[in-house]
Design an enzyme around this catalytic site. Structure first.
Site, PDB file in Angstrom:
ATOM      1  N   TYR A 107     -64.243 -10.403 -25.383  1.00 46.04           N
ATOM      2  CA  TYR A 107     -63.679  -9.580 -24.300  1.00 46.04           C
ATOM      3  C   TYR A 107     -64.210  -8.173 -24.495  1.00 46.04           C
ATOM      4  CZ  TYR A 107     -59.742  -8.159 -21.232  1.00 46.04           C
ATOM      5  OH  TYR A 107     -58.952  -7.656 -20.230  1.00 46.04           O
ATOM      6  N   LYS A 179     -62.008 -13.694 -19.488  1.00 44.48           N
ATOM      7  CA  LYS A 179     -60.584 -13.680 -19.138  1.00 44.48           C
ATOM      8  C   LYS A 179     -59.976 -15.069 -19.364  1.00 44.48           C
ATOM      9  CE  LYS A 179     -60.037  -9.463 -17.580  1.00 44.48           C
ATOM     10  NZ  LYS A 179     -59.086  -8.473 -17.200  1.00 44.48           N
ATOM     11  N   ASP A 251     -62.010  -7.573 -10.842  1.00 44.60           N
ATOM     12  CA  ASP A 251     -63.138  -6.637 -10.760  1.00 44.60           C
ATOM     13  C   ASP A 251     -63.836  -6.570  -9.405  1.00 44.60           C
ATOM     14  OD1 ASP A 251     -62.618  -5.727 -13.239  1.00 44.60           O
ATOM     15  OD2 ASP A 251     -64.249  -6.748 -14.257  1.00 44.60           O
ATOM     16  N   GLY A 308     -58.887   4.776  -8.572  1.00 47.67           N
ATOM     17  CA  GLY A 308     -59.468   3.504  -8.162  1.00 47.67           C
ATOM     18  C   GLY A 308     -58.409   2.412  -8.166  1.00 47.67           C
ATOM     19  N   ALA A 310     -57.380   0.568 -10.541  1.00 43.28           N
ATOM     20  CA  ALA A 310     -56.470   0.653 -11.687  1.00 43.28           C
ATOM     21  C   ALA A 310     -55.488   1.823 -11.516  1.00 43.28           C
ATOM     22  CB  ALA A 310     -57.280   0.803 -12.968  1.00 43.28           C
ATOM     23  N   ASN A 468     -54.785  -5.146 -20.127  1.00 45.50           N
ATOM     24  CA  ASN A 468     -54.172  -6.197 -19.303  1.00 45.50           C
ATOM     25  C   ASN A 468     -54.007  -7.526 -20.040  1.00 45.50           C
ATOM     26  OD1 ASN A 468     -55.561  -4.244 -17.946  1.00 45.50           O
ATOM     27  ND2 ASN A 468     -55.770  -5.446 -16.086  1.00 45.50           N
TER      28      ASN A 468
HETATM   29  P1  NAD Z   1     -62.754   2.251  -9.740  1.00 44.17           P
HETATM   30  O1  NAD Z   1     -64.219   2.419  -9.623  1.00 44.17           O
HETATM   31  O2  NAD Z   1     -62.010   1.532  -8.662  1.00 44.17           O
HETATM   32  O3  NAD Z   1     -62.092   3.672  -9.881  1.00 44.17           O
HETATM   33  C1  NAD Z   1     -62.603   4.743 -10.600  1.00 44.17           C
HETATM   34  C2  NAD Z   1     -61.892   6.003 -10.139  1.00 44.17           C
HETATM   35  O4  NAD Z   1     -62.279   7.070 -10.992  1.00 44.17           O
HETATM   36  C3  NAD Z   1     -62.260   6.424  -8.714  1.00 44.17           C
HETATM   37  O5  NAD Z   1     -61.104   6.854  -8.032  1.00 44.17           O
HETATM   38  C4  NAD Z   1     -63.151   7.638  -8.920  1.00 44.17           C
HETATM   39  O6  NAD Z   1     -63.024   8.586  -7.863  1.00 44.17           O
HETATM   40  C5  NAD Z   1     -62.584   8.192 -10.194  1.00 44.17           C
HETATM   41  N1  NAD Z   1     -63.558   9.050 -10.848  1.00 44.17           N
HETATM   42  C6  NAD Z   1     -64.849   8.798 -11.089  1.00 44.17           C
HETATM   43  N2  NAD Z   1     -65.431   9.891 -11.626  1.00 44.17           N
HETATM   44  C7  NAD Z   1     -64.456  10.816 -11.733  1.00 44.17           C
HETATM   45  C8  NAD Z   1     -64.430  12.140 -12.206  1.00 44.17           C
HETATM   46  N3  NAD Z   1     -65.525  12.711 -12.691  1.00 44.17           N
HETATM   47  N4  NAD Z   1     -63.250  12.792 -12.164  1.00 44.17           N
HETATM   48  C9  NAD Z   1     -62.148  12.192 -11.685  1.00 44.17           C
HETATM   49  N5  NAD Z   1     -62.109  10.956 -11.216  1.00 44.17           N
HETATM   50  C10 NAD Z   1     -63.259  10.269 -11.246  1.00 44.17           C
HETATM   51  O7  NAD Z   1     -62.497   1.556 -11.126  1.00 44.17           O
HETATM   52  P2  NAD Z   1     -61.147   0.866 -11.659  1.00 44.17           P
HETATM   53  O8  NAD Z   1     -61.199  -0.597 -11.459  1.00 44.17           O
HETATM   54  O9  NAD Z   1     -59.986   1.606 -11.142  1.00 44.17           O
HETATM   55  O10 NAD Z   1     -61.328   1.105 -13.222  1.00 44.17           O
HETATM   56  C11 NAD Z   1     -61.403   2.411 -13.756  1.00 44.17           C
HETATM   57  C12 NAD Z   1     -61.476   2.318 -15.257  1.00 44.17           C
HETATM   58  O11 NAD Z   1     -60.262   1.797 -15.755  1.00 44.17           O
HETATM   59  C13 NAD Z   1     -62.582   1.420 -15.777  1.00 44.17           C
HETATM   60  O12 NAD Z   1     -63.217   2.001 -16.864  1.00 44.17           O
HETATM   61  C14 NAD Z   1     -61.849   0.193 -16.208  1.00 44.17           C
HETATM   62  O13 NAD Z   1     -62.470  -0.450 -17.309  1.00 44.17           O
HETATM   63  C15 NAD Z   1     -60.531   0.760 -16.659  1.00 44.17           C
HETATM   64  N6  NAD Z   1     -59.477  -0.241 -16.632  1.00 44.17           N
HETATM   65  C16 NAD Z   1     -58.777  -0.430 -17.772  1.00 44.17           C
HETATM   66  C17 NAD Z   1     -57.792  -1.397 -17.813  1.00 44.17           C
HETATM   67  C18 NAD Z   1     -57.003  -1.630 -19.062  1.00 44.17           C
HETATM   68  O14 NAD Z   1     -56.392  -2.662 -19.203  1.00 44.17           O
HETATM   69  N7  NAD Z   1     -56.985  -0.710 -19.970  1.00 44.17           N
HETATM   70  C19 NAD Z   1     -57.522  -2.161 -16.683  1.00 44.17           C
HETATM   71  C20 NAD Z   1     -58.252  -1.932 -15.508  1.00 44.17           C
HETATM   72  C21 NAD Z   1     -59.222  -0.957 -15.501  1.00 44.17           C
END
Ligand code: NAD
Length: 567
Positions: A107, A179, A251, A308, A310, A468
């Protein structure tokens, strides 16, 4: 360790039709050197294997040593995948024996490298590939793959928003596979009843399009009505060919993620892991931190950095809990501030995606806090003016929680709660070591990917993984055991609450806001029981349910070998 609740009732004997090398080539039945001598005689395996039979534990130890000696993590991943393609039971035994160590291989973060190098390291096997040329034929395609097999779970991705590394084309399949591996390792989902799916409707990744070795649909992504028509057809085909399948959407780019979640959540049991799974897991970590602080959610000032899929999921989950705490309407805005690429979201007439409107501050509030100027709404500006107590990173922007920002936050808060949640670890918003250093060890930290413990001032701080993986296996097991027709919001909420309850005092004292990954199996089981109860309460469970704990226990598959008898 497996407790009494972990004991499974597997039938002693399994009737098997295959013989000889066909049996050894069937990964679901193969035991390799684990075939006992009597089975070798019965099934014509004599001479096909080295003479000395080993038990599963000995086999697992041998494989583990091989994996450890691999030169790098990607090679370990490839080696484990090869094992999965040869002997499913042994693969899950090895994972179960070393879950904490091997989870970063199967993972995040290694799966990120596997996705990026998918076409180079592809070894066959895997799942279902749906491509645009199947338009009008998807039901037939699914029928011919699945036949009469009972399928209970699909992890479906269209590969566009993989981890924080974007459009990865066909490589996204590795995420769905990873997953599913965790569904089985953590919750005991029968791997024969689960399939990863890639909706391979093209890619806009130039590098992949230019690569001769690329294995996916070699065109630009389909968009708009054409895209949605294909997803509609896929969903209809799933309902016919696999009517009992739970679908995890994985994703998708955020606009598609939202459209798909809304469009199908009342059509088939389904959830979006990036939105709902992340919301539930981060909320659990937050509640864990609030338990330590002895404070209420309503008393926090929370910055979500990244709007985004998340970020939206986390904001929604926080708002749902605020409603439970009677904080409604505009009062919620005081508790959450959300930033995207252009800074703090504020209703000030600028065009904004529909879903972001629900997260944006009223212009008056921004003005009141000195954040009226749209060019002065960076993370640092917001931290200075809003003085957050909680900082959650879901931006995919590496090291964006820098020293200045973190020190500024820590000036105003006794115990700053900081979750650099982006995956993989290379793009985490901060490292725990830096966070402890910049806050004189006052911070409460959880990360998305695994990080080593931090040693400072003679103390050791373990780093909880707010991922998650603590939610989806238990949620999925509950849905499957209860035969749920829908995944309700209260089911994800209960999953989050059940997770927070699983953190022990000992773990909290060691710095963990989440249970140790080594306890993932028992934690997932407890979550599943709680969620199954909720499914019953919500009227979406269709399985008979006199004894819910037993229902969940018996829905689990075991990696133990069964004894084979001729059919
Ligand atoms: P996404 O592409 O939908 O969203 C990314 C967001 O970040 C967008 O709103 C974008 O505008 C913003 N962003 C990008 N550059 C930026 C900056 N310089 N300043 C401020 N905001 C900025 O992606 P997502 O699916 O929401 O995932 C985002 C991150 O969260 C990924 O790295 C993903 O791996 C992580 N994530 C972690 C978990 C977890 O379990 N820990 C779960 C889901 C997603």
């Amino acid at each position: 360790m497996a407790g009494p609740k972990d004991r499974r009732s597997t039938p002693r004997n399994l009737k098997v039709t295959g013989r000889g090398s066909a049996l050894i080539r069937n990964p679901s039945l193969n035991k390799g050197t684990g075939f006992p001598l009597d089975e070798r005689r019965t099934f014509g395996l004599e001479g096909l294997l080295p003479v000395r039979a080993k038990n599963q534990s000995q086999q697992a130890e041998r494989i583990y040593q091989q994996v450890r000696s691999a030169p790098d993590d990607l090679q370990k991943y490839v080696m484990l995948n090869a094992l999965l393609n040869r002997n499913v039971h042994l693969y899950y035994r090895v994972l179960a024996d070393h879950l904490e160590e091997l989870m970063p291989i199967v993972y995040t973060p290694t799966v990120g490298a596997a996705v990026q190098r998918f076409s180079q390291v592809f070894q066959g096997g895997g799942g279902i590939w749906i491509t645009p040329d199947m338009k009008g034929r998807m039901q037939d395609v699914l029928w011919s793959i699945v036949g009469s097999r009972e399928i209970r779970l699909l992890v479906v991705t269209d590969n566009e928003s993989i981890l924080g590394i974007g459009d990865q084309g066909a490589g996204g399949m590795a995420i769905s596979q990873g997953k599913l591996a965790l569904y089985t390792a953590a919750a005991g989902i029968d791997p024969a009843k689960a399939i990863p799916v890639s909706l391979d409707f093209g890619t806009d990744n130039e590098q992949l399009l230019a690569d001769d070795q690329y294995l996916g649909w070699p065109s630009r992504r389909l968009r708009g009505p054409e895209y949605l028509a294909l997803v509609d057809e896929f969903v209809a085909a799933v309902r016919t060919a696999m009517p009992d399948a739970l679908v995890q959407w994985e994703d998708f780019r955020k606009d598609n993620a939202l459209t798909i979640l809304d469009r199908y959540s009342s059509v088939l049991p389904s959830f979006n892991d990036d939105i709902q799974g992340t919301g539930a897991v981060v909320m659990a970590g937050l509640n864990s931190a609030l338990t330590i602080k002895g404070e209420r959610l309503a008393a926090q000032r929370i910055v979500i950095f990244g709007a985004g899929a998340a970020g939206l999921g986390v904001a929604r989950q926080i708002k749902a809990q605020l409603v439970d705490e009677d904080v409604v309407g505009s009062r919620q805005a005081n508790v959450i501030a959300v930033l995207d690429r252009s800074g703090l979201l504020v209703h000030d007439g600028r065009p904004m995606d529909e879903y972001k409107r629900a997260l944006a501050w009223p212009a008056e509030l921004a003005a009141e806090l000195g954040l009226a100027d749209p060019t002065r709404r960076s993370l640092l500006d917001v931290v200075r003016k809003y003085r957050p107590t909680v900082l959650i990173g879901l931006s995919g922007v590496a090291r964006s929680f820098n020293e200045e920002i973190v020190r500024e936050m820590a000036r105003h808060v006794d115990r700053p709660v900081i979750f650099p949640s982006s995956n993989p670890s290379s793009i985490s918003e901060a490292t725990p070591a830096d966070l402890y250093a910049w806050t004189d060890c006052r911070c409460l930290v959880a990360t998305g990917s695994p990080f080593p413990q931090v040693e400072r001032g003679g103390r050791v701080y373990r780093v909880g993984q707010g991922n998650n993986v603590f939610i989806f296996p238990g949620l999925g097991l509950a849905a499957i055991a209860a035969n749920a027709t829908r995944i309700t919001d209260s089911m994800t909420k209960v999953a989050s609450e059940a997770l927070a309850k699983q953190v022990t005092n000992e773990e909290r004292e060691a710095g963990l806001l989440f249970p140790a990954v080594s306890r993932l199996r028992s934690v997932s089981f407890e979550i599943a029981v709680a969620v199954a109860h909720q499914a019953i309460q919500d009227g979406v469970a269709t399985a008979a349910h006199d004894d819910v704990e037993r229902l969940v226990r018996e829905a689990r598959w075991s990696h133990d070998y069964q004894h084979y008898v001729p059919a």
